[in-house]
Design an enzyme around this catalytic site. Sequence first.
Site, short mmCIF file in Angstrom:
data_model
loop_
_atom_site.label_atom_id
_atom_site.label_comp_id
_atom_site.label_asym_id
_atom_site.label_seq_id
_atom_site.Cartn_x
_atom_site.Cartn_y
_atom_site.Cartn_z
N ASP A 1 0.44 -1.00 0.12
CA ASP A 1 -0.31 0.22 0.23
C ASP A 1 0.84 1.39 -0.06
O ASP A 1 1.47 1.48 0.93
CB ASP A 1 -0.90 -0.18 1.28
CG ASP A 1 -1.60 0.84 0.91
OD1 ASP A 1 -2.03 1.33 0.61
OD2 ASP A 1 -2.47 1.59 2.47
N GLY B 1 0.05 5.49 -4.12
CA GLY B 1 -0.43 6.71 -5.08
C GLY B 1 0.19 7.84 -4.49
O GLY B 1 0.76 9.07 -5.03
N HIS C 1 2.97 2.88 -8.84
CA HIS C 1 2.70 1.45 -9.08
C HIS C 1 3.75 0.90 -10.81
O HIS C 1 3.74 -0.28 -9.53
CB HIS C 1 1.34 1.17 -9.83
CG HIS C 1 0.10 1.86 -9.36
ND1 HIS C 1 -0.10 1.72 -7.89
CD2 HIS C 1 -0.84 2.55 -9.70
CE1 HIS C 1 -1.39 1.35 -7.23
NE2 HIS C 1 -1.63 2.61 -8.92
N ASN D 1 -10.58 -2.17 -5.93
CA ASN D 1 -9.42 -1.78 -6.92
C ASN D 1 -10.18 -1.31 -8.57
O ASN D 1 -10.05 -1.00 -8.68
CB ASN D 1 -8.59 -2.08 -7.08
CG ASN D 1 -7.35 -2.84 -5.56
OD1 ASN D 1 -6.60 -3.22 -5.35
ND2 ASN D 1 -7.94 -1.25 -4.66
N ARG E 1 -11.73 2.56 -8.88
CA ARG E 1 -10.53 3.39 -10.06
C ARG E 1 -10.33 3.62 -11.20
O ARG E 1 -11.44 2.63 -11.93
CB ARG E 1 -8.75 2.63 -9.66
CG ARG E 1 -8.83 2.36 -7.70
CD ARG E 1 -7.43 1.72 -7.33
NE ARG E 1 -7.12 1.91 -6.05
CZ ARG E 1 -6.42 2.65 -5.26
NH1 ARG E 1 -4.86 2.48 -6.43
NH2 ARG E 1 -5.59 1.80 -4.28
C1 FPP Z 1 -2.20 0.32 -3.56
O1 FPP Z 1 -1.65 1.23 -3.44
C2 FPP Z 1 -1.52 -0.57 -4.74
C3 FPP Z 1 -2.41 -0.99 -5.22
C4 FPP Z 1 -3.69 -1.25 -5.26
C5 FPP Z 1 -1.82 -1.97 -6.81
C6 FPP Z 1 -0.58 -2.59 -6.23
C7 FPP Z 1 0.30 -3.25 -7.71
C8 FPP Z 1 1.93 -2.67 -7.61
C9 FPP Z 1 2.57 -2.57 -6.88
C10 FPP Z 1 2.16 -3.15 -8.96
C11 FPP Z 1 1.95 -4.32 -9.44
C12 FPP Z 1 1.88 -5.34 -8.91
C13 FPP Z 1 3.24 -6.64 -8.94
C14 FPP Z 1 3.61 -7.86 -8.23
C15 FPP Z 1 3.69 -6.72 -10.23
P1 FPP Z 1 -2.41 2.73 -3.55
O2 FPP Z 1 -2.39 2.89 -4.47
O3 FPP Z 1 -3.64 2.33 -2.68
O4 FPP Z 1 -1.76 3.75 -2.83
P2 FPP Z 1 -2.36 4.98 -2.47
O5 FPP Z 1 -2.95 4.30 -0.61
O6 FPP Z 1 -0.86 5.71 -1.41
O7 FPP Z 1 -3.86 5.70 -3.09
#
Ligand code: FPP
Length: 248
Positions: A22, A25, A39, A70, A73
């Site tokens: 997490d 973003g 990401h 998700n 989004r």
């Molecule tokens: C959460 O952070 C992250 C995600 C919903 C996506 C995770 C995806 C990756 C790390 C890329 C692809 C993965 C692999 C295994 C290759 P957030 O976007 O919710 O962050 P925020 O809370 O700061 O908005």
Amino acid sequence: MAGRNDAGAGAVPPRHIAIIMDGNGRWATKRNLPRTAGHKVGAETFRKIAYYCKDIGIRYLTVYAFSTENWKRSVEEVNVIMRLLERYLYELMELMARDHFRIRFFGDLTGLPPSLEKLARRTYEVSGALPQDYCLVNLCINYGGRDEILRAARRYAADCAKGTQTPENLDDALFSSYLDSAGIPDPELIIRPSGELRLSNFLLWQCAYSEFYFTDTLWPDFTTDEIDRAIAAYAQRNRRFGGVKESK
Ligand code: FPP
């Protein structure tokens, strides 16, 4: 091997670590970058952490990459995450035999873009032929803990309707065998970076006796030192599994 009744089992290194990746973003927003940039860096962090966990002998690593929620989004953000998953899966498919990984998926693959679904199924198939002692990476994609439990309950009910199971048979172990995580021990340690103190629908069944480690570090900044700190914190825990406190 640590069992449910081993009081003080925190001294035994975890076999299974699960991570909520997490903060991508927020990492990007803080730098005036589009969320998708977070990401991209987050995916690199995943690669680094997966190799580190394998190198220190973690047998199972489960990462939350995309939840059933998700999809709310923007289309652009979802597409970038799907493309990243596809890219890293291709890479893993090429490298897993050489680098001693196996890949499995938690989540409803039928909800994914067809090319990603096909690739995921192929990766899983190829993994099946690799030695069982290779580090198993469980990618949670289109995954939700409630959805996993509901899918398992539906399959169990269908088996009851067919006559291959009965409602009375159902116990903890049998129900576990219907989950995406069938055959995999529950995670001893769940790590959530980014300062949020919640599970967000992650491994709701499997977390019953997991130890939690929270850190403010955002996932793209997450380092192997953080893994060491989480494991050190875990080693201090007194795991009682409902039993009696053991003095340390
Ligand atoms: C959460 O952070 C992250 C995600 C919903 C996506 C995770 C995806 C990756 C790390 C890329 C692809 C993965 C692999 C295994 C290759 P957030 O976007 O919710 O962050 P925020 O809370 O700061 O908005």
